[in-house]
Structures are given as C-alpha cells and as structure tokens.
Design a protein around this motif. Sequence first.
Motif, PDB file in Angstrom:
ATOM      1  N   THR A 189      -4.275  -1.915   5.501  1.00  0.00           N
ATOM      2  CA  THR A 189      -4.997  -1.103   5.010  1.00  0.00           C
ATOM      3  C   THR A 189      -5.623  -1.514   3.632  1.00  0.00           C
ATOM      4  N   GLY A 190      -4.893  -2.507   3.255  1.00  0.00           N
ATOM      5  CA  GLY A 190      -5.251  -2.831   1.735  1.00  0.00           C
ATOM      6  C   GLY A 190      -4.293  -4.097   1.391  1.00  0.00           C
ATOM      7  N   GLN A 229       1.028  -1.127  -0.063  1.00  0.00           N
ATOM      8  CA  GLN A 229       0.193  -0.001  -0.023  1.00  0.00           C
ATOM      9  C   GLN A 229       0.987   1.326  -0.089  1.00  0.00           C
ATOM     10  N   PHE A 230       1.549   1.662  -1.266  1.00  0.00           N
ATOM     11  CA  PHE A 230       2.586   2.657  -1.265  1.00  0.00           C
ATOM     12  C   PHE A 230       2.005   3.988  -0.777  1.00  0.00           C
ATOM     13  N   GLU A 231       0.686   4.094  -1.248  1.00  0.00           N
ATOM     14  CA  GLU A 231       0.129   5.277  -0.660  1.00  0.00           C
ATOM     15  C   GLU A 231      -0.032   5.908   0.645  1.00  0.00           C
ATOM     16  N   PHE A 269       4.289   6.813   7.755  1.00  0.00           N
ATOM     17  CA  PHE A 269       5.425   6.191   8.635  1.00  0.00           C
ATOM     18  C   PHE A 269       6.764   6.591   7.876  1.00  0.00           C
ATOM     19  N   MET A 270       6.689   7.083   6.925  1.00  0.00           N
ATOM     20  CA  MET A 270       8.433   7.368   6.390  1.00  0.00           C
ATOM     21  C   MET A 270       8.399   8.985   6.387  1.00  0.00           C
ATOM     22  N   VAL A 286       2.725   9.531  -2.283  1.00  0.00           N
ATOM     23  CA  VAL A 286       3.303   8.396  -3.168  1.00  0.00           C
ATOM     24  C   VAL A 286       2.186   8.106  -3.994  1.00  0.00           C
ATOM     25  N   ARG A 287       2.242   8.209  -5.111  1.00  0.00           N
ATOM     26  CA  ARG A 287       0.933   7.725  -5.957  1.00  0.00           C
ATOM     27  C   ARG A 287       1.186   6.580  -6.949  1.00  0.00           C
ATOM     28  N   GLN A 288       0.212   5.614  -6.607  1.00  0.00           N
ATOM     29  CA  GLN A 288       0.463   4.287  -7.316  1.00  0.00           C
ATOM     30  C   GLN A 288      -0.174   4.663  -8.941  1.00  0.00           C
ATOM     31  N   LEU A 289       0.673   4.649  -9.935  1.00  0.00           N
ATOM     32  CA  LEU A 289       0.353   5.096 -11.257  1.00  0.00           C
ATOM     33  C   LEU A 289      -0.451   3.768 -11.900  1.00  0.00           C
ATOM     34  N   ASP A 290       0.231   2.636 -11.756  1.00  0.00           N
ATOM     35  CA  ASP A 290      -0.284   1.456 -12.342  1.00  0.00           C
ATOM     36  C   ASP A 290       0.375   0.164 -11.439  1.00  0.00           C
ATOM     37  N   ASP A 291       0.333  -1.096 -11.965  1.00  0.00           N
ATOM     38  CA  ASP A 291       0.613  -2.075 -11.146  1.00  0.00           C
ATOM     39  C   ASP A 291       2.194  -2.037 -10.968  1.00  0.00           C
ATOM     40  N   THR A 292       3.118  -1.517 -11.786  1.00  0.00           N
ATOM     41  CA  THR A 292       4.453  -1.318 -11.556  1.00  0.00           C
ATOM     42  C   THR A 292       5.144  -0.045 -11.296  1.00  0.00           C
TER      43      THR A 292
END
Length: 154
Positions: free
Chosen positions: A141-142, A23-25, A30-31, A37-43
Amino acid sequence: MEHVEKMVEVNCPIRTVYNQWTQFEDFPHFMDGVKEVRQLDDTHVHWRADIWGKDKEWDAEITEQEPDKRISWKSVSGAPNAGTVRFEPIDADHTRVRLVLAYEPEGAMENVGDAMGLFSARVENSVRDFKKFIESRGQETGAWRGEVDKSRPV
C-alpha cells in the motif's frame, strides 16, 4: 519480560513484504486488537489497542531500520515492549518474516492471558493475517525506504 517469536513465509518478493511492513497505519487491517496506529515522524509511532478488554495507548520509537532486512523498536511510553522483525529472502518471490517481541504483562488479566499462551496466539494470528493481507493485495500500500540506526553517534 516475556518473549514471543513467530515466523511466516509470504508468497511475495522481499521488497514488497518489507515495504508493506513499513506502513504502520495499515496494521489495524491485520493485527487483532489494534485500533489505530499513527506515524508521528520517521522514527515515532503512536499505538492504540484493545488488550484483554482494556484500551491501551503507547508510543514506540524505531531504533533500527534497514530496508529489506529488519525493523527494531522499543516503547517510550505505556506498557514496556520491544521487538524486531526480520525479512529473509527465500527466493525471488518468497520471503520469510521473523517477528520477535519482548513485553511486560501489566495486571492480572494480562498475566493470566500470557500464562495461557493467549498473547503468543495473538501474535501468531497477526503474522498469519499480515501474510493474507499482502498476498491478497499482491502489492504494497506504500513504502518507506529510509534507514534508522539509533546506535550510531550523530
């Protein structure tokens, strides 16, 4: 390139710990220094962070992802960096998280910060704060349970 390796034992099952790391977003929770951080697509993931008082942005590509085992990435824009986080079961309710980062300090402030061990301390705080984040929640969270292997031919 400089290298940093940090490890933390988390009092949660490996599936929960791995799922939360995907859950990169949530990373700004915690960092230290990570603003967005925005997840643009799966990778692909876009990062915005404050690094030694400077706003920096970069894109990273996930190069390997194996559920409950590891996630590897490399930057594709911005400051050169790459890393791998590994998840190792200790027992049914405890997981070891091992984070290895390689990065290229840019500019005088980053080189001074690196020389003083400040980057290493920031990474140490991040893994410790990840532990607190997931343990205080007790659940992720996911989750994203897909696999990525950029070394495999299409």
